[in-house]
Structures are given as C-alpha cells and as structure tokens.
Design a protein around this motif. Structure first.
Motif, PDB file in Angstrom:
ATOM      1  N   ILE A  35      -5.440  -8.274  -9.846  1.00 42.70           N
ATOM      2  CA  ILE A  35      -4.896  -8.236  -8.777  1.00 42.70           C
ATOM      3  C   ILE A  35      -3.469  -8.390  -8.599  1.00 42.70           C
ATOM      4  O   ILE A  35      -2.761  -8.046  -7.721  1.00 42.70           O
ATOM      5  CB  ILE A  35      -5.930  -9.282  -7.782  1.00 42.70           C
ATOM      6  N   PHE A  36      -3.199  -9.657  -9.638  1.00 48.11           N
ATOM      7  CA  PHE A  36      -1.795  -9.932  -9.444  1.00 48.11           C
ATOM      8  C   PHE A  36      -0.949  -8.847  -9.945  1.00 48.11           C
ATOM      9  O   PHE A  36       0.234  -8.558  -9.123  1.00 48.11           O
ATOM     10  CB  PHE A  36      -1.923 -11.205 -10.550  1.00 48.11           C
ATOM     11  N   VAL A  37      -1.027  -8.095 -10.705  1.00 50.17           N
ATOM     12  CA  VAL A  37      -0.283  -6.904 -10.999  1.00 50.17           C
ATOM     13  C   VAL A  37      -0.314  -5.847 -10.033  1.00 50.17           C
ATOM     14  O   VAL A  37       0.632  -5.188  -9.979  1.00 50.17           O
ATOM     15  CB  VAL A  37      -0.784  -6.395 -12.459  1.00 50.17           C
ATOM     16  N   GLY A  38      -1.514  -5.804  -9.495  1.00 46.95           N
ATOM     17  CA  GLY A  38      -1.817  -4.797  -8.411  1.00 46.95           C
ATOM     18  C   GLY A  38      -0.462  -4.996  -7.354  1.00 46.95           C
ATOM     19  O   GLY A  38      -0.320  -3.964  -6.507  1.00 46.95           O
ATOM     20  N   HIS A  39       0.051  -6.272  -6.903  1.00 51.70           N
ATOM     21  CA  HIS A  39       0.895  -6.624  -5.819  1.00 51.70           C
ATOM     22  C   HIS A  39       2.245  -6.017  -6.486  1.00 51.70           C
ATOM     23  O   HIS A  39       3.118  -6.319  -5.691  1.00 51.70           O
ATOM     24  CB  HIS A  39       0.774  -8.052  -5.739  1.00 51.70           C
ATOM     25  N   TRP A  40       2.588  -5.774  -7.728  1.00 50.85           N
ATOM     26  CA  TRP A  40       3.722  -5.397  -8.169  1.00 50.85           C
ATOM     27  C   TRP A  40       4.249  -3.820  -7.742  1.00 50.85           C
ATOM     28  O   TRP A  40       5.295  -3.633  -7.444  1.00 50.85           O
ATOM     29  CB  TRP A  40       4.021  -5.343  -9.560  1.00 50.85           C
ATOM     30  N   ALA A  41       3.276  -2.840  -7.318  1.00 55.20           N
ATOM     31  CA  ALA A  41       3.354  -1.522  -7.150  1.00 55.20           C
ATOM     32  C   ALA A  41       4.176  -1.390  -5.741  1.00 55.20           C
ATOM     33  O   ALA A  41       5.253  -0.678  -5.887  1.00 55.20           O
ATOM     34  CB  ALA A  41       1.939  -0.852  -7.113  1.00 55.20           C
ATOM     35  N   PRO A  42       3.713  -2.025  -4.707  1.00 58.51           N
ATOM     36  CA  PRO A  42       4.578  -1.868  -3.508  1.00 58.51           C
ATOM     37  C   PRO A  42       5.800  -2.241  -3.802  1.00 58.51           C
ATOM     38  O   PRO A  42       7.044  -1.629  -3.189  1.00 58.51           O
ATOM     39  CB  PRO A  42       3.941  -2.859  -2.494  1.00 58.51           C
ATOM     40  N   THR A  43       6.342  -3.246  -4.237  1.00 57.69           N
ATOM     41  CA  THR A  43       7.676  -3.814  -4.655  1.00 57.69           C
ATOM     42  C   THR A  43       8.404  -2.799  -5.526  1.00 57.69           C
ATOM     43  O   THR A  43       9.591  -2.322  -4.927  1.00 57.69           O
ATOM     44  CB  THR A  43       7.650  -4.921  -5.359  1.00 57.69           C
ATOM     45  N   PHE A  44       7.738  -2.249  -6.566  1.00 63.43           N
ATOM     46  CA  PHE A  44       8.569  -1.161  -7.203  1.00 63.43           C
ATOM     47  C   PHE A  44       8.762  -0.032  -6.442  1.00 63.43           C
ATOM     48  O   PHE A  44       9.850   0.727  -6.437  1.00 63.43           O
ATOM     49  CB  PHE A  44       7.743  -0.774  -8.509  1.00 63.43           C
ATOM     50  N   PHE A  45       7.946   0.468  -5.414  1.00 64.54           N
ATOM     51  CA  PHE A  45       8.056   1.766  -4.464  1.00 64.54           C
ATOM     52  C   PHE A  45       8.983   1.471  -3.583  1.00 64.54           C
ATOM     53  O   PHE A  45      10.022   2.288  -3.397  1.00 64.54           O
ATOM     54  CB  PHE A  45       6.789   2.079  -3.852  1.00 64.54           C
ATOM     55  N   ILE A  46       8.991   0.123  -3.043  1.00 62.92           N
ATOM     56  CA  ILE A  46      10.311  -0.089  -1.825  1.00 62.92           C
ATOM     57  C   ILE A  46      11.594  -0.298  -2.766  1.00 62.92           C
ATOM     58  O   ILE A  46      12.527   0.631  -2.352  1.00 62.92           O
ATOM     59  CB  ILE A  46       9.978  -1.549  -1.295  1.00 62.92           C
ATOM     60  N   LEU A  47      11.666  -0.806  -3.671  1.00 64.32           N
ATOM     61  CA  LEU A  47      12.917  -0.729  -4.823  1.00 64.32           C
ATOM     62  C   LEU A  47      13.422   0.601  -4.926  1.00 64.32           C
ATOM     63  O   LEU A  47      14.412   1.161  -4.840  1.00 64.32           O
ATOM     64  CB  LEU A  47      12.730  -1.392  -5.879  1.00 64.32           C
ATOM     65  N   GLY A  48      12.380   1.430  -5.368  1.00 68.57           N
ATOM     66  CA  GLY A  48      12.658   2.949  -5.919  1.00 68.57           C
ATOM     67  C   GLY A  48      13.145   3.857  -4.351  1.00 68.57           C
ATOM     68  O   GLY A  48      14.062   4.502  -4.491  1.00 68.57           O
ATOM     69  N   LYS A  49      12.450   3.391  -3.288  1.00 69.87           N
ATOM     70  CA  LYS A  49      13.032   4.194  -2.101  1.00 69.87           C
ATOM     71  C   LYS A  49      14.545   3.566  -1.499  1.00 69.87           C
ATOM     72  O   LYS A  49      15.367   4.530  -1.420  1.00 69.87           O
ATOM     73  CB  LYS A  49      12.022   3.791  -0.971  1.00 69.87           C
ATOM     74  N   VAL A  50      14.780   2.257  -1.823  1.00 67.76           N
ATOM     75  CA  VAL A  50      16.225   1.790  -1.468  1.00 67.76           C
ATOM     76  C   VAL A  50      17.089   2.399  -2.741  1.00 67.76           C
ATOM     77  O   VAL A  50      18.122   2.889  -2.128  1.00 67.76           O
ATOM     78  CB  VAL A  50      16.304   0.168  -1.947  1.00 67.76           C
ATOM     79  N   ALA A  51      16.708   2.355  -3.945  1.00 67.02           N
ATOM     80  CA  ALA A  51      17.749   3.309  -4.840  1.00 67.02           C
ATOM     81  C   ALA A  51      17.839   4.611  -4.503  1.00 67.02           C
ATOM     82  O   ALA A  51      18.684   5.284  -4.901  1.00 67.02           O
ATOM     83  CB  ALA A  51      17.205   2.871  -6.349  1.00 67.02           C
ATOM     84  N   GLU A  52      16.719   5.333  -4.464  1.00 69.98           N
ATOM     85  CA  GLU A  52      16.847   6.700  -3.925  1.00 69.98           C
ATOM     86  C   GLU A  52      17.900   7.011  -2.615  1.00 69.98           C
ATOM     87  O   GLU A  52      18.622   7.961  -2.564  1.00 69.98           O
ATOM     88  CB  GLU A  52      15.561   7.356  -3.600  1.00 69.98           C
TER      89      GLU A  52
END
Length: 62
Positions: A35-52
């Motif tokens: 569950i803890f690692v599952g919370h990382w995904a939205p953060t990576f996706f948001i950072l990916g969108k910002v970088a894009e």
C-alpha cells in the motif's frame, strides 16, 4: 530518454512493485509495504506531467 518518460515509467513500475508486494504473502507487513509503494504512483505521474509541460514549453510549443 526524456525525464517525463522516465517519471511515467517509474509510476507504472511502482504500481507493479506495489501489486507484487501486496500479493507476496500473508504477512501484514507485506500488505502495508504494498500500500505504501502504491502511493508513489500518483506522485510520479504528476511529476511526469509537470516535466512534460516544461519540455514542451522549452521546445517552443505552448
């Protein structure tokens, strides 16, 4: 490889790692870790969108 692509891959990887940890065994520790690692995904996706968006802006596209 663009930073945004790497961040998106990390997001998908964290989903896979979360599922693997969650399904690994009956121990409550494995479930909590999944569950803890599952919370990382939205953060990576948001950072990916910002970088894009920054990549597009620096290329001259609006």
């Amino acid at each position: 490889m663009k930073i945004s692509n790497a961040l998106y891959l990390l997001g998908f990887g964290s989903i896979l790692l979360s599922a693997a940890n969650y399904l690994k065994g009956d121990q409550a520790n494995n479930e909590r870790n999944g569950i803890f690692v599952g919370h990382w995904a939205p953060t990576f996706f948001i950072l990916g969108k910002v970088a894009e968006d920054r990549e597009k802006h620096s290329e001259g596209g609006h």
